[in-house]
Write an enzyme that holds these catalytic residues in place. Structure first.
Site, PDB file in Angstrom:
ATOM      1  N   ARG A 198      -8.833   1.471  13.250  1.00 18.60           N
ATOM      2  CA  ARG A 198      -7.422   1.595  12.901  1.00 18.60           C
ATOM      3  C   ARG A 198      -7.271   2.601  11.774  1.00 18.60           C
ATOM      4  NH1 ARG A 198      -5.772  -0.590   8.080  1.00 18.60           N
ATOM      5  NH2 ARG A 198      -6.884  -2.357   7.151  1.00 18.60           N
ATOM      6  N   ASN A 241     -10.426   4.620   1.471  1.00 17.38           N
ATOM      7  CA  ASN A 241      -9.317   4.536   0.523  1.00 17.38           C
ATOM      8  C   ASN A 241      -9.338   5.741  -0.413  1.00 17.38           C
ATOM      9  OD1 ASN A 241      -7.483   2.216   0.675  1.00 17.38           O
ATOM     10  ND2 ASN A 241      -9.376   1.002   0.628  1.00 17.38           N
ATOM     11  N   GLU A 264       0.833  -1.210   0.000  1.00 14.74           N
ATOM     12  CA  GLU A 264       0.000   0.000   0.000  1.00 14.74           C
ATOM     13  C   GLU A 264       0.863   1.253   0.000  1.00 14.74           C
ATOM     14  OE1 GLU A 264      -2.848   1.147  -0.346  1.00 14.74           O
ATOM     15  OE2 GLU A 264      -4.372  -0.361   0.080  1.00 14.74           O
ATOM     16  N   ASN A 301      -6.010   3.749   8.024  1.00 17.80           N
ATOM     17  CA  ASN A 301      -5.885   3.092   6.729  1.00 17.80           C
ATOM     18  C   ASN A 301      -5.170   4.021   5.753  1.00 17.80           C
ATOM     19  OD1 ASN A 301      -6.297   0.641   5.271  1.00 17.80           O
ATOM     20  ND2 ASN A 301      -7.840   1.673   4.037  1.00 17.80           N
ATOM     21  N   ASP A 361      -9.683   0.876  -4.456  1.00 24.04           N
ATOM     22  CA  ASP A 361      -8.668   0.942  -3.407  1.00 24.04           C
ATOM     23  C   ASP A 361      -7.900   2.253  -3.600  1.00 24.04           C
ATOM     24  OD1 ASP A 361      -6.561   0.355  -1.493  1.00 24.04           O
ATOM     25  OD2 ASP A 361      -7.060  -1.747  -1.701  1.00 24.04           O
TER      26      ASP A 361
END
Length: 310
Positions: free
Chosen positions: A99, A157, A17, A101, A205
């Protein structure tokens, strides 16, 4: 559009990523979230360095004074290769089930991060999600954190700012890409509209913009492609990839004309990986267009007008 795709590194990332291009170093940096590691690669000579991280590592951006700003599972840290991860900000101290991202440096030098309900157990195995709990945050050079959206998104995302003051964002679970009007200096977002809803190749994404403000979006979870959209949501290109889960992309190379694409092999069974060994690889795509230099953290506007969250 005629493109050429090649495998640049057989990284075997569990979840590659957040790839960025350092023009000064002529090198790529990216993370493997579940692999707890940061990569550096010089495409011209193949030099490849890897550093371990103390937790899931979710994003990385370059700093104006050298080094990097890094999103871990819960904290945003300052880091230099080989050094310690120094805590800088905690966007959601009161939401322990969430969390971080996506994370990216904005054009004004602030660091934007987004959150989600965690889909990972401590050992990196998948964890079920049961709610949309993600939001977007802006972190300035003093470490102040401003919440820019409600906690209303699933898997957050894509972060990309057009040159005329608009902001792309995506919710992977909803299979939607959004375009906002954006005051970059304050982080204020308005007039959300939806682009590419239900596009039939995987799910959205990570993304990046080319110099024409076209969004190149990685289609994860079986999409096996990077798809180009303009700001009206019209399709401008589709690049087939030899990996089913492309995750993030960035323009780089000497003239910013190569599109570099990370991918994932998360949750894939052994028989699938035997048949598709390039899952989790890093790819180079030629012929898509040209990008712009990546902003660097450290020149943030002060006093954001949106409400701040400690």
């Amino acid at each position: 559009m005629k493109t050429a795709v090649s495998l640049l590194l057989d990284a075997k990332d569990i979840v590659g990523e957040s790839i960025v291009w350092s023009g000064e170093e002529k090198a790529l940096y990216w993370v493997d979230i579940v692999g707890w590691r940061i990569h550096r690669l010089e495409p011209s000579n193949g030099r490849h360095d890897v550093w371990p991280t103390p937790d899931f590592v979710t994003s990385i951006g370059m700093r104006a004074d050298g080094g990097f700003i890094v999103g871990l599972r819960r904290t945003v840290c300052l880091w230099r290769p080989g050094g310690a991860f120094e805590e800088f900000a905690v966007p959601e101290p009161n939401l322990p089930d969430n969390r971080l991202n996506e994370g990216r440096v904005a054009p004004d030098g602030a660091f934007w991060v987004s959150t989600m309900q965690s889909n990972l157990h401590p050992d990196g195995s998948p964890k079920d999600m049961d709610r949309n709990a993600g939001a977007i945050y802006r972190i300035d050079a003093d470490g102040r954190v401003a919440q820019l959206t409600p906690n209303a998104y699933g898997i957050t995302n894509t972060m990309a700012w057009t040159q005329d003051g608009r902001f792309f964002f995506a919710d992977t679970l909803a299979n939607e890409i959004y375009l906002f009007d954006c005051d970059v200096a304050t982080g204020a977002l308005a007039n959300r509209r939806t682009l590419g809803a239900g596009f039939p190749r995987g799910f959205p994404d990570g993304s990046c913009l080319d110099a024409q403000d076209r969004l190149w979006n990685c289609r994860v979870a079986g999409g096996a492609a990077v798809v180009g959209f303009d700001t009206d949501g019209d399709l401008v290109g589709l690049v087939e990839l030899p990996a089913g889960w492309p995750t993030s992309c960035s323009f780089g190379g000497p003239d910013l004309s190569t599109l570099y694409v990370t991918s994932a092999r998360f949750t894939m069974p052994a028989d699938h990986l035997d048949a598709h060994p390039l899952e989790g690889g890093l790819f180079a795509v030629e012929g898509v267009g040209r990008g712009l230099p990546e902003p660097k953290f450290g020149a943030c506007a002060q006093n954001p007008s949106v409400s701040e969250k400690a």
